[in-house]
Design a protein around this motif. Structure first.
Motif, PDB file in Angstrom:
ATOM      1  N   VAL A   1       1.354   1.544 -14.449  1.00  0.00           N
ATOM      2  CA  VAL A   1       1.944   0.196 -14.366  1.00  0.00           C
ATOM      3  C   VAL A   1       2.289  -0.147 -12.922  1.00  0.00           C
ATOM      4  O   VAL A   1       1.933  -1.229 -12.412  1.00  0.00           O
ATOM      5  N   LEU A   2       2.971   0.757 -12.224  1.00  0.00           N
ATOM      6  CA  LEU A   2       3.397   0.491 -10.844  1.00  0.00           C
ATOM      7  C   LEU A   2       2.206   0.398  -9.890  1.00  0.00           C
ATOM      8  O   LEU A   2       2.172  -0.489  -9.026  1.00  0.00           O
ATOM      9  N   ILE A   3       1.243   1.296 -10.037  1.00  0.00           N
ATOM     10  CA  ILE A   3       0.093   1.254  -9.141  1.00  0.00           C
ATOM     11  C   ILE A   3      -0.691  -0.041  -9.342  1.00  0.00           C
ATOM     12  O   ILE A   3      -1.117  -0.680  -8.363  1.00  0.00           O
TER      13      ILE A   3
ATOM     14  N   ALA B   1      -7.409   8.581  -0.257  1.00  0.00           N
ATOM     15  CA  ALA B   1      -7.253   9.918   0.323  1.00  0.00           C
ATOM     16  C   ALA B   1      -5.804  10.169   0.736  1.00  0.00           C
ATOM     17  O   ALA B   1      -5.279  11.271   0.551  1.00  0.00           O
ATOM     18  N   VAL B   2      -5.157   9.140   1.285  1.00  0.00           N
ATOM     19  CA  VAL B   2      -3.742   9.254   1.650  1.00  0.00           C
ATOM     20  C   VAL B   2      -2.904   9.522   0.396  1.00  0.00           C
ATOM     21  O   VAL B   2      -2.015  10.380   0.390  1.00  0.00           O
ATOM     22  N   ALA B   3      -3.210   8.787  -0.672  1.00  0.00           N
ATOM     23  CA  ALA B   3      -2.486   8.982  -1.938  1.00  0.00           C
ATOM     24  C   ALA B   3      -2.703  10.386  -2.484  1.00  0.00           C
ATOM     25  O   ALA B   3      -1.764  11.044  -2.950  1.00  0.00           O
ATOM     26  N   LEU B   4      -3.938  10.856  -2.413  1.00  0.00           N
ATOM     27  CA  LEU B   4      -4.266  12.196  -2.899  1.00  0.00           C
ATOM     28  C   LEU B   4      -3.456  13.254  -2.154  1.00  0.00           C
ATOM     29  O   LEU B   4      -2.772  14.082  -2.770  1.00  0.00           O
ATOM     30  N   LEU B   5      -3.501  13.202  -0.829  1.00  0.00           N
ATOM     31  CA  LEU B   5      -2.811  14.215  -0.024  1.00  0.00           C
ATOM     32  C   LEU B   5      -1.294  14.104  -0.154  1.00  0.00           C
ATOM     33  O   LEU B   5      -0.597  15.118  -0.252  1.00  0.00           O
ATOM     34  N   THR B   6      -0.775  12.874  -0.181  1.00  0.00           N
ATOM     35  CA  THR B   6       0.668  12.668  -0.324  1.00  0.00           C
ATOM     36  C   THR B   6       1.181  13.297  -1.607  1.00  0.00           C
ATOM     37  O   THR B   6       2.196  14.005  -1.617  1.00  0.00           O
TER      38      THR B   6
ATOM     39  N   ASP C   1       0.831  -1.203   0.000  1.00  0.00           N
ATOM     40  CA  ASP C   1       0.000   0.000   0.000  1.00  0.00           C
ATOM     41  C   ASP C   1       0.870   1.259   0.000  1.00  0.00           C
ATOM     42  O   ASP C   1       0.599   2.219  -0.721  1.00  0.00           O
ATOM     43  N   GLY C   2       1.915   1.240   0.817  1.00  0.00           N
ATOM     44  CA  GLY C   2       2.826   2.383   0.857  1.00  0.00           C
ATOM     45  C   GLY C   2       3.518   2.614  -0.472  1.00  0.00           C
ATOM     46  O   GLY C   2       3.676   3.758  -0.914  1.00  0.00           O
ATOM     47  N   LEU C   3       3.913   1.528  -1.127  1.00  0.00           N
ATOM     48  CA  LEU C   3       4.560   1.643  -2.433  1.00  0.00           C
ATOM     49  C   LEU C   3       3.579   2.124  -3.500  1.00  0.00           C
ATOM     50  O   LEU C   3       3.947   2.884  -4.395  1.00  0.00           O
ATOM     51  N   ALA C   4       2.319   1.688  -3.393  1.00  0.00           N
ATOM     52  CA  ALA C   4       1.293   2.163  -4.334  1.00  0.00           C
ATOM     53  C   ALA C   4       1.074   3.661  -4.178  1.00  0.00           C
ATOM     54  O   ALA C   4       0.966   4.396  -5.172  1.00  0.00           O
ATOM     55  N   VAL C   5       1.023   4.143  -2.926  1.00  0.00           N
ATOM     56  CA  VAL C   5       0.854   5.574  -2.671  1.00  0.00           C
ATOM     57  C   VAL C   5       2.038   6.356  -3.245  1.00  0.00           C
ATOM     58  O   VAL C   5       1.869   7.378  -3.915  1.00  0.00           O
TER      59      VAL C   5
END
Length: 201
Positions: free
Chosen positions: A194-196, A124-129, A88-92
């Motif tokens: 690709v990565l996500i 939401a974490v991905a958006l803000l990051t 999940d962290g790598l996806a973000v």
């Protein structure tokens, strides 16, 4: 504006009861397809794409590769400190500043495995990051160039090195670094989906 839109969506979802809310999943699927199409159109229609194509060398991909490797390394470290699932962290982190595409893709892919609520939180974490990555790249460009070298603002900008952050890069790194920024932006626009997809599967 992005954060205001997010907060407005949260408030509407909490206070407004509407049958339309049940169709959010379908809507996000079509928005995702549109954003991927838009990313492709941005690459193909970019006036600098011809320059990159004509002057492309394999070594041109080395800098974007280092940006990807560094981002994923620090995303993995952050996952450990935040007690977050590594994938999940790598996806973000794989958003590289492309907050609209990355957040919707993550919600779309994670919903099946963790449910809509947790998938939305991760989105939401991905958006803000990724919003903060863009902001820090814009605000910190002069500091990065002065303290860490002319390539630092380009790496910090991630995918936004091709658009939003390009004027700052040109100003603080110099015109000669603009081609590097453009090549990185195009390369990352291709790599992000690709990565996500890989880290969310």
């Amino acid at each position: 504006m992005v954060i205001v839109s997010l907060l407005a969506g949260i408030l509407c979802g909490y206070f407004i009861q509407s049958p339309l809310l049940g169709h959010c999943n379908e809507i996000s699927h079509y928005i995702l397809m549109f954003l991927v199409l838009q990313a492709g159109l941005n690459i193909g229609a970019n006036s600098d794409f011809g320059y990159m194509k004509n002057n492309f060398r394999f070594s041109s991909l080395m800098f974007p590769a280092f940006t990807v490797a560094g981002t994923l390394l620090f995303s993995a470290i952050a996952s450990v400190f935040l007690a977050m699932n590594l994938s999940d962290g790598l996806a973000v982190g794989s958003g590289f500043g492309y907050y609209s595409l990355s957040s919707i893709m993550i919600v779309q892919f994670k919903e099946a495995s963790v449910g809509m609520e947790l998938a939305s939180r991760l989105g939401a974490v991905a958006l803000l990051t990724n919003v903060f990555r863009e902001l820090f790249a814009l605000i910190g460009a002069p500091l990065y160039a002065r303290k860490f070298g002319k390539l630092a603002p380009i790496s910090a900008a991630g995918v936004t090195s091709i658009d939003v952050c390009l004027p700052s890069i040109s100003k603080y790194s110099g015109q000669e670094y603009v081609p590097v920024a453009i090549i990185q932006g195009i390369a990352l626009e291709i790599v992000i989906p690709v990565l996500i997809t890989f880290f969310c599967s």
